[in-house]
Write an enzyme that holds these catalytic residues in place. Structure first.
Site, PDB file in Angstrom:
ATOM      1  N   CYS B  90      46.798  41.492  49.592  1.00  0.00           N
ATOM      2  CA  CYS B  90      47.903  40.712  49.036  1.00  0.00           C
ATOM      3  C   CYS B  90      49.179  41.570  48.944  1.00  0.00           C
ATOM      4  O   CYS B  90      49.779  41.867  49.955  1.00  0.00           O
ATOM      5  CB  CYS B  90      47.494  40.116  47.695  1.00  0.00           C
ATOM      6  N   HIS B 195      41.856  37.646  48.368  1.00  0.00           N
ATOM      7  CA  HIS B 195      41.437  38.726  47.471  1.00  0.00           C
ATOM      8  C   HIS B 195      39.926  38.925  47.495  1.00  0.00           C
ATOM      9  O   HIS B 195      39.208  38.301  46.705  1.00  0.00           O
ATOM     10  CB  HIS B 195      41.869  38.412  46.038  1.00  0.00           C
ATOM     11  N   GLU B 197      38.241  41.263  46.308  1.00  0.00           N
ATOM     12  CA  GLU B 197      37.749  41.836  45.042  1.00  0.00           C
ATOM     13  C   GLU B 197      37.496  40.757  43.994  1.00  0.00           C
ATOM     14  O   GLU B 197      36.852  41.023  42.984  1.00  0.00           O
ATOM     15  CB  GLU B 197      38.734  42.900  44.527  1.00  0.00           C
TER      16      GLU B 197
END
Lengths: 84, 228
Positions: B90, B195, B197
């Site tokens: 990002c 994302h 994560e």
């Protein structure tokens, strides 16, 4: 020395802000087209001559102020202009 | 014998907000994350680097434009030049583009709206350091959350540098060619808007992001073996 940088989205680059503003203007009855939104950067540059100031600002544009992939820029140098 | 935990640097800029999420996910996937403050001039013995999401320097001027001049970014550029794996998520992707480590640039979403939702992606390449655990054509569901994710490719971008695309009809930001992830020509720097994560534990939704991050951890571990 005052310098002003005008940064514009290059032709052909999608400018959703410009499109949104154009739509609003049309809704208000203004028959406009091709609205594009850029930015203005006013600077105080430590330079003895306009040429020197221009050269310094050119370097600033190349390194930070504009991204050459999507933006073009114009530099105006002079003691006049800019914010009062 | 348990596998060694490779050290992975996670950069922290003023305005990063996914740094701890990235570190948590990397720990869960077998790495030893090291938070690296942006003012540091060295990356100490790391085998991979992650540039996390967030809004470094408030996204002023252009997203990533100011963070790229952080002292730690010189060290990241040097690390990348030597072949070290670098993943930008990002805002990290935006920073890598502004730094010239990846081609192209990320522009405000075509909708001008911030998007925050799970997005289906299609794996275009499974032969990279970052997608080795995926399969070509596989669909991954990973969340996006960004305002500036509309990827503008340079005219000459080779198709093989596109690693992930948004699934057909699912493009959340107007990105050219539905591009969600881009890799550099040398194959060691990848940026993506989704994302991973935030998708490593099925308890919280999708676990597909683990495939990306675990691939990176594998690559980091390989480097630690070579170094040892």
């Amino acid at each position: 020395m005052r310098a002003t940088v005008l940064v514009r989205p290059k032709g052909g680059i999608l400018d959703p802000q410009g499109e949104a503003v154009e739509r609003s203007l049309r809704q208000l009855g203004f028959p406009v087209g091709d609205a594009r939104i850029g930015r203005v950067i006013d600077l105080e540059v430590d330079a003895a001559t306009a040429e020197d100031a221009h050269a310094q600002v050119e370097k600033m544009c190349e390194r930070l102020l504009a991204n050459p992939l999507i933006e073009s820029y114009e530099i105006e140098v002079g003691d006049e202009g800019g914010p009062a | 014998m348990t596998e060694p935990r490779p050290r992975v640097g996670v950069l922290v800029f003023p305005g990063s907000n996914d740094d701890h999420d990235a570190a948590w996910a990397l720990t869960a996937l077998g790495a030893d994350p090291q938070l690296v403050w942006h003012a540091e001039t060295e990356l100490l013995r790391v085998e991979a680097v992650v540039l996390p999401g967030g809004f470094s320097y408030g996204d002023y001027l252009r997203a990533g434009a100011i963070a790229r001049f952080a002292p730690a970014m010189d060290a990241v550029a040097e690390f990348a030049r030597e072949g070290g794996p670098v993943l930008g998520i990002c805002n990290g992707f935006q920073i890598l583009c502004e730094a010239g480590l990846l081609p192209g640039i990320l522009r405000p979403n075509a909708s001008l709206s911030f998007v925050c939702r799970d997005v289906p992606l299609v794996v275009e390449r499974d032969d990279t350091l970052f997608t080795a655990r995926c399969q070509r054509g596989q669909e991954l569901v990973i969340p996006v959350k960004h305002g500036d994710g509309c990827y503008q490719a340079p005219a000459e971008l080779p198709a093989e540098q596109v690693v992930l695309r948004y699934a057909s009809g699912e493009n959340p930001n107007g990105s050219e060619g539905d591009i969600a992830a881009v890799i550099n020509a040398d194959g060691n720097v990848l940026g993506l808007m989704p994302h991973p994560e935030h998708a490593v534990d099925t308890l919280l939704g999708s676990g597909d992001g683990a495939l990306i991050l675990a691939s990176l951890v594998d690559a980091a571990r390989e480097r630690s073996y070579v170094r040892a």
